[in-house]
Enzyme design. Structure first.
Site, short mmCIF file in Angstrom:
data_model
loop_
_atom_site.label_atom_id
_atom_site.label_comp_id
_atom_site.label_asym_id
_atom_site.label_seq_id
_atom_site.Cartn_x
_atom_site.Cartn_y
_atom_site.Cartn_z
N LYS A 29 13.85 3.37 -17.34
CA LYS A 29 14.58 4.86 -17.07
C LYS A 29 14.94 5.11 -15.77
CE LYS A 29 10.61 7.20 -17.49
NZ LYS A 29 9.52 6.02 -17.77
N ARG A 104 6.96 15.79 -19.05
CA ARG A 104 6.29 14.90 -19.33
C ARG A 104 5.13 15.21 -20.35
NH1 ARG A 104 6.51 11.02 -15.31
NH2 ARG A 104 5.72 9.12 -15.29
N ARG A 143 7.20 -5.68 -11.35
CA ARG A 143 7.73 -4.98 -10.62
C ARG A 143 6.47 -4.66 -9.28
NH1 ARG A 143 9.19 1.17 -12.48
NH2 ARG A 143 6.99 1.45 -12.54
N ARG A 149 4.30 -1.15 -5.65
CA ARG A 149 3.97 0.33 -6.16
C ARG A 149 2.37 0.26 -6.25
NH1 ARG A 149 7.61 3.74 -10.13
NH2 ARG A 149 5.75 4.09 -11.10
N ARG A 160 -1.56 4.28 -17.76
CA ARG A 160 -0.11 5.16 -17.80
C ARG A 160 0.13 5.05 -19.07
NH1 ARG A 160 2.69 2.31 -13.29
NH2 ARG A 160 4.55 3.27 -13.94
P1 ADP Z 1 6.86 5.89 -14.54
O1 ADP Z 1 6.93 4.34 -14.43
O2 ADP Z 1 5.70 6.18 -15.61
O3 ADP Z 1 7.88 6.34 -15.48
P2 ADP Z 1 7.36 7.72 -12.63
O4 ADP Z 1 7.88 7.17 -11.57
O5 ADP Z 1 7.93 8.61 -13.34
O6 ADP Z 1 6.63 6.52 -13.27
O7 ADP Z 1 6.17 8.70 -11.83
C1 ADP Z 1 4.87 8.15 -11.40
C2 ADP Z 1 3.81 9.09 -11.32
O8 ADP Z 1 4.23 10.35 -10.86
C3 ADP Z 1 3.02 9.40 -12.61
O9 ADP Z 1 2.24 8.31 -13.25
C4 ADP Z 1 2.57 10.78 -12.45
O10 ADP Z 1 1.34 10.67 -11.45
C5 ADP Z 1 3.57 11.46 -11.16
N1 ADP Z 1 4.47 11.99 -12.24
C6 ADP Z 1 5.98 11.89 -12.31
N2 ADP Z 1 6.61 13.09 -13.01
C7 ADP Z 1 5.57 13.88 -13.15
C8 ADP Z 1 5.53 15.03 -13.99
N3 ADP Z 1 6.57 15.62 -14.54
N4 ADP Z 1 4.43 15.65 -14.29
C9 ADP Z 1 3.35 15.15 -13.64
N5 ADP Z 1 3.09 14.08 -12.88
C10 ADP Z 1 4.33 13.29 -12.86
#
Ligand code: ADP
Length: 219
Positions: A29, A104, A143, A149, A160
């Site tokens: 994404k 989300r 990654r 990360r 996740r």
């Molecule tokens: P991913 O690789 O799962 O797409 P992101 O970079 O989008 O990861 O998000 C990393 C973390 O940030 C999530 O696991 C969550 O803890 C938090 N997070 C991101 N966006 C949201 C959201 N809309 N609501 C709640 N927590 C979020």
């Protein structure tokens, strides 16, 4: 077909789109969001990136979000919704945006509906990046090595994915029912996936900003 005279922006019906991108962790994404934002001239707004920068800068929000992120859980709505609301109120998001990582949860869908209704606007499309969970786990393992990360360890990644299935996947049906869903295969070269997305969006009438289209000889 619609058309307007070249350079005639006053009657140009082209508007920048309001988009979401949804997909499992590791589906790509963030990578695609940056490229699409450039092509459609809209800001890519990633709640994950905003949270990570808050954690890095040790802000109050960052301190509160960190434990949830490290565990692979969603950050509570009490922290997330206000953040998103104020980000969407910024001027650069006025005429279009690409949201990555929000909504989300089903509850966040309602929150976003409310924010957009308040602005008198609606979403144009929801991009679903479709990827095999086993493939994304592999990508995330790579990654973890590259970016370090803290939420990319095998155990947290698996969690996740579970959180994604339980809390985020239901959004696909919601946006499907609203006829907004554009599903694209996330596997393949980065360029290939970008092309698939822009082609799929073009089929629903969402086109890249004219002067960013490949091969145009403007000016
Ligand atoms: P991913 O690789 O799962 O797409 P992101 O970079 O989008 O990861 O998000 C990393 C973390 O940030 C999530 O696991 C969550 O803890 C938090 N997070 C991101 N966006 C949201 C959201 N809309 N609501 C709640 N927590 C979020």
């Amino acid at each position: 077909m619609t058309s307007s005279a070249p350079g005639d922006t006053s009657t140009d019906i082209h508007t920048t789109p309001r988009l979401l991108i949804i997909g499992a962790p590791g589906a790509g994404k963030g990578t695609q969001a940056v490229r699409l934002a450039e092509a459609y001239r809209i800001p890519a707004i990633s709640t994950g990136d905003i949270f990570r920068s808050n954690v890095k800068n040790e802000t109050e929000l960052g301190k509160q979000a960190k434990a949830f992120m490290d565990a692979g859980d969603v950050v509570p709505d009490s922290l997330t919704n206000a953040l998103l609301r104020s980000r969407l109120a910024e001027a650069d998001a006025d005429s279009g945006f690409l949201l990555d990582g929000y909504p989300r949860t089903v509850q966040q869908v309602g929150e976003l509906d409310d924010i957009l209704a308040g602005q008198g606007v609606t979403l144009d499309a929801v991009i679903e990046l479709d990827a095999d969970p086993e493939v994304v786990v592999d990508r995330l393992r790579t990654r973890a090595g590259l970016e370090g990360r803290s939420d990319d360890t095998e155990e947290v990644v698996r969690h996740r994915l579970t959180v994604y299935r339980e809390q985020t996947e239901p959004l696909i049906a919601i946006y499907g029912d609203r006829n907004l869903l554009v599903t694209v295969d996330a596997l393949g070269e980065v360029d290939e996936v970008t092309a698939r997305i822009t082609e799929a969006l073009a089929r629903v009438g969402i086109v890249v900003a004219p002067d960013t289209a490949v091969g145009t000889a403007a000016n």
